[in-house]
Design an enzyme around this catalytic site. Structure first.
Site, PDB file in Angstrom:
ATOM      1  CG  ASN A 181     -29.075   9.762 -14.193  1.00 40.55           C
ATOM      2  OD1 ASN A 181     -29.397   8.980 -15.093  1.00 40.55           O
ATOM      3  ND2 ASN A 181     -27.873   9.758 -13.659  1.00 40.55           N
ATOM      4  CB  THR A 182     -32.629   7.072 -16.228  1.00 38.61           C
ATOM      5  OG1 THR A 182     -31.799   6.475 -15.233  1.00 38.61           O
ATOM      6  CG2 THR A 182     -31.838   7.272 -17.505  1.00 38.61           C
ATOM      7  CB  CYS A 212     -25.679   5.761 -11.784  1.00 35.17           C
ATOM      8  SG  CYS A 212     -25.834   4.290 -12.821  1.00 35.17           S
ATOM      9  CE  LYS A 225     -20.312   3.155 -20.491  1.00 36.00           C
ATOM     10  NZ  LYS A 225     -21.595   3.376 -19.792  1.00 36.00           N
ATOM     11  N   GLY A 283     -35.163  13.409 -22.778  1.00 36.16           N
ATOM     12  CA  GLY A 283     -36.005  13.265 -23.961  1.00 36.16           C
ATOM     13  C   GLY A 283     -35.851  14.353 -24.998  1.00 36.16           C
TER      14      GLY A 283
END
Lengths: 292, 313
Positions: free
Chosen positions: B200-201, B139, B54, B252
């Site tokens: 990343n997201t 992030c 993390k 995914g």
């Protein structure tokens, strides 16, 4: 464990298994019990621990859901796991429609569970489906059944009471299961359809008020599981009577194994508070440590 | 491509991310595997290509208020907010464990400014036992974090600054929340990144209309899981066309078919992210499934699959 940053209850005894539903039956309004033959988990789980459950091969719903163990029952291979769930979201709606044979993915046992609670009177306070973790706890503390591997030893407790509250009688699952074990069951419903009309925390207050002097620290123990407002009130009542109280928190979880940091709760520290992962630090906490 | 029957003993799963060689291309993504200790009894950590713990920051961060995640259609929105105990606690308590796992350790770092990234990189290099760094310049859940990943110039300068301060292999983890991700990837490569991690997201949100409230405590969050795989594949494909450095595919990935799709689209390795949450043992099963998949593809080396996509009509 010497590492101060490591949580106390990692998934060190957990297994990931794929098992077929053995039984999926309605036990109260919107409430079902699913039985799974899974010795690897059932043979080792302790009262208050939980498993993550997911529909195998299904991406929507995607994540597993945490379900507390309701019962561990003997089967041909050793033990089966009984889980109780309340139908309220996409996953539980789907699960309620599943028939025998449907494969589920599970991983567990997870979390700390309840410790052994030596006392003369164990009072369990449950709201909604919060009674779920208490059947095994009651069986264990009444000397009816042992749990865990190796089986955990408990000195039987003379008296176990379940204070069970719900909106209405039709939502109350498992009353007979508790009574069959010799649990003193007291009910409270908001509509007065069973037991006392009102809140379950009023039942707790009555018990503690009637108890002989609670000066002895080990005389009474309170455990609590249900909606947060109910647990907060129960914790306040227990504190007022100076009775030790444990709460099993139901924070939303994504993984159940400590890797996502979703399920944090504000837990008191030596100075101030810190977010702690309910799945690997709990779900059972001393009520005094929770910042409500 | 000829369909040669491949013998397991001949198989070569190794991949190279610039100066960093990995035993296989299956990595676990930062923020989806804790600090590895959590997974010790579920996954054989040594079987993985690398573990990326993390993200660590200079100072401890308590993270964002709950709710921190919410499930969406085949996906997960998160706004954890880089909850971590800070670099000194990481070096003192997490790194010693990670070093002992026997697998490659790539540490994900995030700073509020380039100076902090440089300090974090220097601290980790001097601590020892770190095989590489992944710069989290993407992030979406912390103020400032995403800026370095959306501006190619800032991103390139940041990578270059870390490169000058530290000799460890560097990965730059990029955000898909830009018009042209390939341009940001080129800047990262020019800045000296050994590889780029893509993606990343995706920035998203969820709304509870009955309460007129956002579901997430931080209002916005990052979307991950199978829902974003097509976007991730597109980004990997575009970036792989645009840069010479290796691309690490993320987004995914949950099955061996997903892994091979990313390799063919141009990824040299992949990271398993959200799937770790809903299928905790998936990473090691994917490593185990690679030999049969290579055999089916008719290749003996993972590298022979990378970027083999044929787009001719």
């Amino acid at each position: 464990m010497s590492n101060p940053l490591h949580a106390a209850h990692y998934a060190d005894s957990a297994r990931q298994c794929r098992v077929a539903i053995a039984e999926n039956v309605q036990v109260a309004r919107d409430t079902y019990r699913v039985r799974l033959h899974c010795e690897e988990i059932a043979g080792r789980i302790l009262p208050g621990q939980f498993v993550m459950v997911r529909l195998s091969g299904c991406n929507d719903p995607l994540l597993g859901r945490p379900l507390a163990v309701y019962d561990v029952v003997p089967d041909a291979a050793g033990h089966a796991l009984d889980l109780i769930y309340h139908v309220k979201g996409r996953f539980t709606t789907r699960l309620a429609r599943c028939e025998r044979g449907q494969p589920l993915d599970l991983w567990g046992p997870l979390g700390n569970g309840f410790p052994v609670l030596p006392c003369t009177h164990l009072v369990m306070v449950a709201g909604g489906v919060g009674q779920t973790p208490f059947l095994t706890l009651a069986k264990e503390h009444l000397g009816r059944q042992q749990f865990g591997a190796p089986p955990r030893s408990v000195v039987p407790v003379p008296r176990v009471t379940l204070c069970f509250g719900a909106q209405s009688h039709e939502f109350m699952a498992g009353i007979a299961d508790f009574e069959a074990q010799g649990v003193d069951v007291r009910l409270a419903t908001e509509d007065g359809s069973a037991g006392q009309r009102g809140l379950v925390t009023e039942l707790l207050e009555q018990i503690l008020a009637a108890a002989p002097s609670t000066g002895s620290a080990t005389a009474l123990r309170v455990v609590c599981c249900g909606p947060e407002a109910m647990m907060r009130t129960a914790a306040q009542i227990a504190a007022r009577y100076q009775v030790p109280c444990l709460v099993s928190l139901e924070t939303p979880m994504a993984c159940g194994i400590g890797i996502c940091f979703t399920c944090v709760a504000k837990i008191r520290q030596k100075s101030g508070w810190d977010y702690k992962r309910t799945c690997v630090e709990g779900p059972v906490f001393d009520a005094r440590d929770v910042c409500w | 491509m000829t369909n040669l029957p491949a013998q397991n003993s001949d198989l070569d799963l190794r991949v190279r991310l610039g100066r960093l060689e990995l035993a296989n291309p299956i990595l676990v993504a930062s923020g989806t595997f804790g600090y590895a200790r959590e997974m010790e009894h579920l996954v054989d950590l040594r079987s993985l290509g690398a573990v990326i713990p993390k993200t660590v920051t200079a100072e401890p961060r308590c993270g964002n208020p709950p709710w921190r995640t919410v499930e969406t259609a085949s996906g997960l929105l998160n706004s954890i907010g880089l909850d971590n105990d800070g670099i000194e606690a990481f070096v003192a308590h997490h790194l010693p464990y990670l070093r002992e796992t026997g697998t490659r350790v790539i540490v994900s770092i995030a700073g509020r400014n380039p100076e902090e990234y440089v300090q974090l990189a220097a601290r980790l290099e001097s601590a020892g036992g770190v095989d590489g760094l992944e710069l989290n310049v993407s992030c979406p859940n912390v103020a400032g974090g995403i800026d370095f990943g959306t501006d190619p110039d800032q991103c390139g300068k940041l990578v270059a600054a870390v490169r000058r301060a530290c000799s460890l292999p560097l990965l730059a983890k990029l955000t898909p929340n830009v018009t042209r991700i390939a341009v940001v990837a080129q800047a990262a490569a020019q800045g000296g990144a050994d590889a780029v991690s893509v993606i990343n997201t995706l920035l998203g949100m969820a709304v509870d209309w009955r309460r007129r409230r956002p579901v997430l405590g931080n209002v916005l969050g990052g979307l991950s899981g199978p829902a974003i795989k097509p976007v991730a594949l597109r980004c990997v494909y575009q970036v792989a066309q645009a840069v010479a450095v290796p691309v690490v595919g993320i987004g995914g990935i949950a099955t061996i078919d997903d892994v091979l799709e990313f390799l063919v689209a141009g990824a040299s390795a992949v990271q398993i992210g959200t799937a770790n949450y809903y299928d905790p043992t998936v990473s090691q099963r994917l490593v185990a499934a690679l030999p049969a998949a290579l055999a089916e593809a008719g290749v003996r080396r993972v590298v022979d699959l990378v970027g083999t996509l044929n787009t001719d009509n």
